[in-house]
Design an enzyme around this catalytic site. Structure first.
Site, mmCIF file in Angstrom:
data_model
loop_
_atom_site.group_PDB
_atom_site.id
_atom_site.type_symbol
_atom_site.label_atom_id
_atom_site.label_comp_id
_atom_site.label_asym_id
_atom_site.label_seq_id
_atom_site.Cartn_x
_atom_site.Cartn_y
_atom_site.Cartn_z
ATOM 1 N N LYS A 1 0.863 -1.182 0.000
ATOM 2 C CA LYS A 1 0.000 0.000 0.000
ATOM 3 C C LYS A 1 0.897 1.228 0.000
ATOM 4 O O LYS A 1 2.011 1.185 0.520
ATOM 5 C CB LYS A 1 -0.877 0.034 1.258
ATOM 6 C CG LYS A 1 -2.146 0.821 1.078
ATOM 7 C CD LYS A 1 -3.238 -0.054 0.468
ATOM 8 C CE LYS A 1 -4.489 0.712 0.185
ATOM 9 N NZ LYS A 1 -5.581 -0.220 -0.168
ATOM 10 N N ASP B 1 -6.921 4.212 -4.540
ATOM 11 C CA ASP B 1 -7.587 4.011 -3.251
ATOM 12 C C ASP B 1 -8.262 5.361 -2.962
ATOM 13 O O ASP B 1 -8.497 6.137 -3.897
ATOM 14 C CB ASP B 1 -6.572 3.601 -2.170
ATOM 15 C CG ASP B 1 -7.230 2.995 -0.930
ATOM 16 O OD1 ASP B 1 -7.606 1.822 -0.965
ATOM 17 O OD2 ASP B 1 -7.395 3.706 0.081
HETATM 18 N N1 GLU Z 1 -7.212 -0.001 -3.040
HETATM 19 C C1 GLU Z 1 -7.930 -1.181 -3.397
HETATM 20 C C2 GLU Z 1 -7.981 -2.125 -2.222
HETATM 21 O O1 GLU Z 1 -8.056 -1.690 -1.090
HETATM 22 C C3 GLU Z 1 -7.443 -1.808 -4.680
HETATM 23 C C4 GLU Z 1 -6.011 -2.150 -4.752
HETATM 24 C C5 GLU Z 1 -5.533 -2.619 -6.136
HETATM 25 O O2 GLU Z 1 -6.331 -2.716 -7.048
HETATM 26 O O3 GLU Z 1 -4.331 -2.878 -6.235
HETATM 27 O O4 GLU Z 1 -7.997 -3.320 -2.347
#
Ligand code: GLU
Length: 452
Positions: free
Chosen positions: A130, A170
């Site tokens: 993340k 996100d």
């Molecule tokens: N931010 C999204 C999540 O919490 C997607 C992450 C992504 O597609 O890599 O899963």
């Protein structure tokens, strides 16, 4: 090593707290997983011997960097950016980027940790990561956003790559921000690769990626209902949030027959007893996603509805609660109120929106409760499908992608059922199921690598 030599759960958690001072969100996320995993590995010495959970709860690396940019008035502005690469045992690091004033190292570490389990549940080859910055996109001009994204990528590019780490969006990062970051990566590296997901379809994005997280939440809820012989027809749903996840969860829930009566943002919540429909959702997408304007404006457009300033929707009578805003938005008192009002299911569209106290209350009450790492995995799952489309340079049709999303959500549900069924009751503890299934996949890969 004998099983009796292993540290117990309280000692393990004390260690996590000590090693991560001032990081309550991260400690909370680890505790939720450890409560189930400790039970599961009690008689499995090898996981203790190789310290698997402790290793998953220690990010592979945390990169922190300065992000300088210039605002429209010529002021030099400074933010802090991060990428937390938690674990790549089953595939390249993968996870979103969050731009929000509340972003801290603790928040990103918790999200990267959760992502590791979520991505494992999808069955696709993706590790957990993340990233983000304590940058508040609210009120910024398009050019300010562009300059910030470019500056952020000017550092991030050296830590990511199609086979290394594939970020996505996100909170605060949607197709526009992904476009600016992708453009900068392409420019710096002179390569066109699948380094980011959530791209525009015209330059390698997947159809349905925007809708996928919210749609997946609704499909997961329908799968949960099926275990009790129920359907969604006429069920009243309280949804929080008004971003990408909330609006698409509301859309699919409505299509599946539910009546969605609330949405919320930082200014309050809308209570529309008649329920959302296609016309209202189209208006909301334009109003919220496009202009990022307050939900207070909804009442002017649809006068039957009520706007409740500075409150969250958990006091509204509903069958189903769908928190899609942010972490810890639903606490113990909210949980008690939902239960008192007869709520029979809670499904998390956001990451860790329920506090530990709320989770414990839902579990004790025996209602259907799905953690985000299972229920909102549809977004990253379609990101995984975007990676496949980029690797083969063959785009799929929207129908192909949505069919695959439905199957993946059903498989996640099956894994939760397999590992979370309470003996003799036929009832599923989805938190336990998701934690154990996700852990097992990552842990077994780590065992194969030895001590690295
Ligand atoms: N931010 C999204 C999540 O919490 C997607 C992450 C992504 O597609 O890599 O899963």
């Amino acid at each position: 090593m004998a099983v009796s030599d292993h540290v117990d759960l309280p000692t393990f958690l004390a260690g996590v707290r000590k090693r991560n001072p001032g990081q309550p969100e991260f400690v909370q996320a680890v505790q939720e997983v450890a409560e189930d995993v400790f039970d599961y590995i009690a008689d499995k010495a090898v996981y203790h011997e190789y310290q698997i959970l402790r290793r998953i709860a220690e990010p592979d690396r945390v990169v922190s960097f300065r992000v300088c940019w210039e605002d429209d008035r010529g002021n030099i502005r400074l933010q802090r950016g991060w990428r937390v690469q938690n674990n790549n045992a089953i595939g390249p690091y993968k996870g979103g980027i969050r731009f929000h004033a509340s972003v801290t190292e603790s928040v990103l570490k918790f999200l990267a940790f959760e992502q590791t389990f979520k991505n494992a549940l999808t069955g696709l080859p993706m590790g957990g990561a993340k990233g983000g910055a304590n940058f508040n996109p609210k009120g910024k001009s398009d050019h300010e956003i562009m300059r910030f994204c470019q500056s952020f990528m000017t550092e991030l590019y050296r830590h990511v790559g199609a086979d290394v780490d594939v970020p996505a969006g996100d909170i605060g990062v949607g197709p526009r921000e992904i476009g600016y970051m992708f453009g900068q990566y392409k420019r710096i590296t002179n390569s066109f690769t699948g380094v980011l997901t959530g791209k525009g379809v015209e330059y390698g994005g997947s159809p349905i990626r925007t809708e996928a997280t919210g749609y997946g939440v609704a499909y997961f809820l329908a799968d949960m209902f099926r275990t009790r012989g129920w359907d969604l027809d006429g069920k009243v749903a309280a949804v929080s949030g008004a971003g990408n996840v909330a609006l698409h969860a509301a859309e699919k829930l409505t299509q599946l027959g539910a009546r969605v009566v609330t949405l919320s943002d930082s200014t309050g919540f809308v209570h529309d007893r008649k329920g959302l429909d296609a016309e209202k959702l189209a208006w909301l997408k334009e109003h919220k996603a496009g202009k990022r304007a307050s939900l207070a404006g909804y009442v002017a457009a649809f006068p039957d509805a009520e706007f409740c300033p500075d409150r969250r929707p958990w006091g509204v009578e509903c069958d189903v609660a769908v928190p899609c805003a942010t972490q810890n938005e639903l606490g113990g008192d909210d949980a008690r109120e939902l239960l008192r009002n007869g709520c029979v299911a809670v499904v998390e569209g956001a990451n860790m929106p329920c506090t530990l106290e709320a989770v414990h209350l839902f579990k004790e009450a025996g209602i259907l409760y799905a953690p985000g790492k299972a229920a909102n995995a549809g977004g990253v799952a379609v990101s995984g499908l975007e990676i496949s489309q980029n690797a083969t340079r063959r785009p799929w049709t929207p129908q192909q992608v949505e069919d695959e999303l439905v199957k993946i959500m059903a498989r996640i549900h099956d894994q939760c059922a397999e590992h979370g069924e309470r003996f003799g009751t036929g009832r599923i503890d989805y938190v336990r199921g998701a934690n154990i299934a996700g852990f097992k996949r990552v842990a077994d890969a780590m065992l194969a690598f030895g001590v690295v």
